[in-house]
Design an enzyme around this catalytic site. Structure first.
Site, mmCIF file in Angstrom:
data_model
loop_
_atom_site.group_PDB
_atom_site.id
_atom_site.type_symbol
_atom_site.label_atom_id
_atom_site.label_comp_id
_atom_site.label_asym_id
_atom_site.label_seq_id
_atom_site.Cartn_x
_atom_site.Cartn_y
_atom_site.Cartn_z
ATOM 1 N N ALA A 150 57.495 39.769 120.806
ATOM 2 C CA ALA A 150 57.269 41.347 120.964
ATOM 3 C C ALA A 150 57.335 41.616 122.396
ATOM 4 O O ALA A 150 57.429 40.914 123.394
ATOM 5 C CB ALA A 150 55.595 40.234 120.981
ATOM 6 N N GLY A 167 52.492 37.763 112.224
ATOM 7 C CA GLY A 167 51.740 39.036 112.396
ATOM 8 C C GLY A 167 51.031 39.534 112.057
ATOM 9 O O GLY A 167 49.705 38.680 110.682
ATOM 10 N N GLU A 193 53.989 34.758 108.053
ATOM 11 C CA GLU A 193 52.299 33.745 108.784
ATOM 12 C C GLU A 193 51.378 34.867 108.923
ATOM 13 O O GLU A 193 51.934 35.566 110.467
ATOM 14 C CB GLU A 193 52.764 32.668 110.024
ATOM 15 C CG GLU A 193 51.336 31.957 110.232
ATOM 16 C CD GLU A 193 50.697 32.429 111.613
ATOM 17 O OE1 GLU A 193 50.061 33.015 110.835
ATOM 18 O OE2 GLU A 193 51.269 32.107 112.232
ATOM 19 N N LEU A 194 50.215 35.427 108.378
ATOM 20 C CA LEU A 194 49.537 36.548 108.874
ATOM 21 C C LEU A 194 48.430 36.304 109.203
ATOM 22 O O LEU A 194 47.814 34.919 109.510
ATOM 23 C CB LEU A 194 49.749 37.739 106.958
ATOM 24 C CG LEU A 194 51.302 37.756 106.706
ATOM 25 C CD1 LEU A 194 51.416 38.271 104.905
ATOM 26 C CD2 LEU A 194 52.154 38.464 107.459
ATOM 27 N N ARG A 229 39.773 28.802 122.447
ATOM 28 C CA ARG A 229 40.619 28.519 122.860
ATOM 29 C C ARG A 229 42.498 30.151 122.921
ATOM 30 O O ARG A 229 41.773 31.051 122.096
ATOM 31 C CB ARG A 229 41.160 27.598 121.874
ATOM 32 C CG ARG A 229 42.828 27.299 122.664
ATOM 33 C CD ARG A 229 43.093 25.710 121.156
ATOM 34 N NE ARG A 229 43.676 26.515 120.101
ATOM 35 C CZ ARG A 229 44.629 27.102 119.128
ATOM 36 N NH1 ARG A 229 45.747 26.279 120.855
ATOM 37 N NH2 ARG A 229 44.959 27.077 118.261
#
Length: 515
Positions: free
Chosen positions: A191, A243, A265-266, A293
């Site tokens: 990122a 994301g 993995e959305l 967390r």
């Protein structure tokens, strides 16, 4: 972690001075003129600058490097790959002080949680060092012929890994470790907001013995330019992305051009169900972890609290009480348990979501505003005074928001539909378990869900009906490198971690043999 180090300005300056600040391709940092700011979310000011790579040009160089060594890396023995990953695991622990401080500086999480991420992130390296020597395959007699069926796992080939900002180390290791264990080479796109941890990881992997070109890292503000360039190249054979769902849809469309193997993995919209049989103290403890967390900035964070009416008053009061104890401040400050949001846009989104809920009738029990600078200077705890404080701002321009509990939240409020990605707990009271399950499933997402309850039959029935890739019962953290992580519906495709994680980087070849 009991004894955290004292962080001084000189310690920060020294670490930033020796941390790499340019893309890593074919075994070296490319250098160049640094122009891309890496912001400290606790101040809103630049920590340092990194070199903003020309995404198409440097991305192709990285892919060239990965392609050039793919055959050689795939030919290494599983034991060689295993030992390299295990050395990387050890080095991460040796460099824990540096990794943890970098994550706190560039992402904002409390330092204690950053050390926790070092442990968690490093564990992927150890887990997949062990999986590398257990690649799947089998040999059996064909049922209807005097012949044999042999299946062999082979690496899929060069991969593009795109990681988010909220877990700068573990999102990288969760993808890099299985790729390397399987025999795949890698181009990592970290990122833009949190590149420093990934660059230090490149240094660690090289020191561990990863050959030049096997792992490459492109730091650029042009994410679209990098992904579109590499995914249109037929030499790339896999993309793995963590994301938002909208970006994931775009990448899946691009992946279709060359039928790339894809892992996604959305987004999440995790429900937290407090059932009639729940023990309130256990539920509150789980809720505090599940919600707050990592500053609430996790795709697995509890997003909607559906509480049975028989326990609603007690649960709400205890959750508000515990939330008010959280200490808001810079992640490096002693005693901080809630750091800043990642940037101004994230902060404004949280404010908009809370305002929408309040406009529709919700009440703020705790927090609900940006903290006053004085409270941050004192360590800062969430305020139980919900009076307007629009004139207050975060210390030095940092992106702070008080941990917040909302009650009387209507089902039509946006917090029920949108991922909050911040420290806001909206409570919706319902009278019936079936209604709670229906509300939990009333979303296009299905990544994580939480269930609090003591009646085994009640809990297993509810957990079995929730449409989610993962369900945590009476606990607030379920992520584990040895467990399959991933969602259903529009929360993604594929799994990371566990035995399933390495298969995402493998293709199975079937060979027919005479006996």
């Amino acid at each position: 972690m009991a004894d955290l180090p004292t962080i001084t300005a000189s310690r920060i300056a020294e670490l930033l001075e020796r941390t790499p600040r340019s893309s890593f391709v074919a075994g070296r940092f490319l250098g160049g003129t640094a122009s891309l700011d890496v912001l400290d979310p606790a101040t809103g000011r630049a920590l340092t600058q990194v070199v903003d790579a020309d995404a198409p040009a440097v991305g192709l160089k990285a892919l060239d490097a990965a392609v050039d060594v793919q055959e050689d890396w795939a030919a290494t023995t599983p034991r060689q790959r295993s030992e390299i990953l295990r050395r990387a695991y050890d080095l991460c622990h040796e460099r824990a002080d540096d990794l943890a401080l970098l994550m706190t500086l560039e992402m904002g999480k409390p330092l204690a949680e950053a050390y926790g991420e070092v442990t968690y992130g490093a564990e992927f390296l150890r887990w997949f060092s062990e999986e590398a020597v257990r690649l799947p395959g089998r040999f059996r007699h064909a049922p209807a012929a005097d012949e044999a069926i042999l299946t062999v796992a082979r690496p899929v080939g060069p991969t593009l890994l795109i990681t988010p900002w909220n877990f700068p180390l573990s999102m990288g290791t969760r993808k890099i470790a299985p790729a390397l264990a399987a025999g795949c080479t890698v181009v990592l796109k970290p990122a833009q907001k949190t590149p420093l941890t990934s660059l230090l990881l490149m240094e660690i992997l090289a020191e561990a013995g990863v050959p030049a070109g096997v792992v490459n890292c492109v730091v650029s503000s042009d994410s679209k330019g990098l992904s579109s360039t590499l995914m249109s190249d037929p030499r790339l054979r896999k993309v793995s992305f963590t994301g938002s769902t909208p970006v994931g849809r775009t990448l899946l469309a691009q992946a279709s051009e060359h039928v790339l193997k894809a892992s996604m993995e959305l987004g999440g919209n995790a429900p937290f169900l407090v059932l009639p049989s729940a023990d309130v103290e256990t539920a509150v403890k789980a809720a505090m972890l599940g919600k707050f967390r990592n500053n609430g900035e996790a795709c697995t964070a509890a997003n909607r609290f559906y509480v049975h009416s028989s326990l609603a008053e007690e649960f709400t009061a205890r959750l508000a009480e515990e939330t008010a104890k959280l200490q808001v401040g810079p992640g490096i400050a002693p005693g901080t348990t809630m750091g800043p949001m990642i940037d101004a846009a994230a902060l404004e989104k949280i404010e908009d979501l809370v305002a929408d809920a309040v406009d529709r009738g919700a009440r703020v029990l705790v927090g609900g505003r940006r903290p006053a600078p004085a409270s941050l200077a004192a360590g800062g705890s969430a305020s139980t005074d919900s009076t307007d404080s629009s004139d207050s701002s975060s210390s030095d321009g940092g992106y702070f928001y008080e941990p917040t509990v909302l009650t009387d939240v209507p089902r039509a409020a946006r917090v029920n539909r949108e991922e909050i990605f911040g420290p806001v707990a909206p409570i919706i009271v319902l009278d019936d378990i079936d209604e709670m399950v229906a509300a939990a499933n009333d979303t296009e997402f299905g990544l994580m869900a939480y269930v609090a309850g003591e009646d085994l039959g009640e809990v297993t029935d509810v957990a079995g009906r929730i449409e989610s890739g993962m369900v945590a019962v009476n606990i607030g953290v379920a992520s584990d490198p040895s467990a399959p992580f991933g969602g259903v519906k529009e929360s993604g495709l594929g799994r990371e971690g566990s035995h399933e994680g390495i298969t995402e980087f493998l293709e199975m070849t079937y060979v027919r043999l005479p006996l």
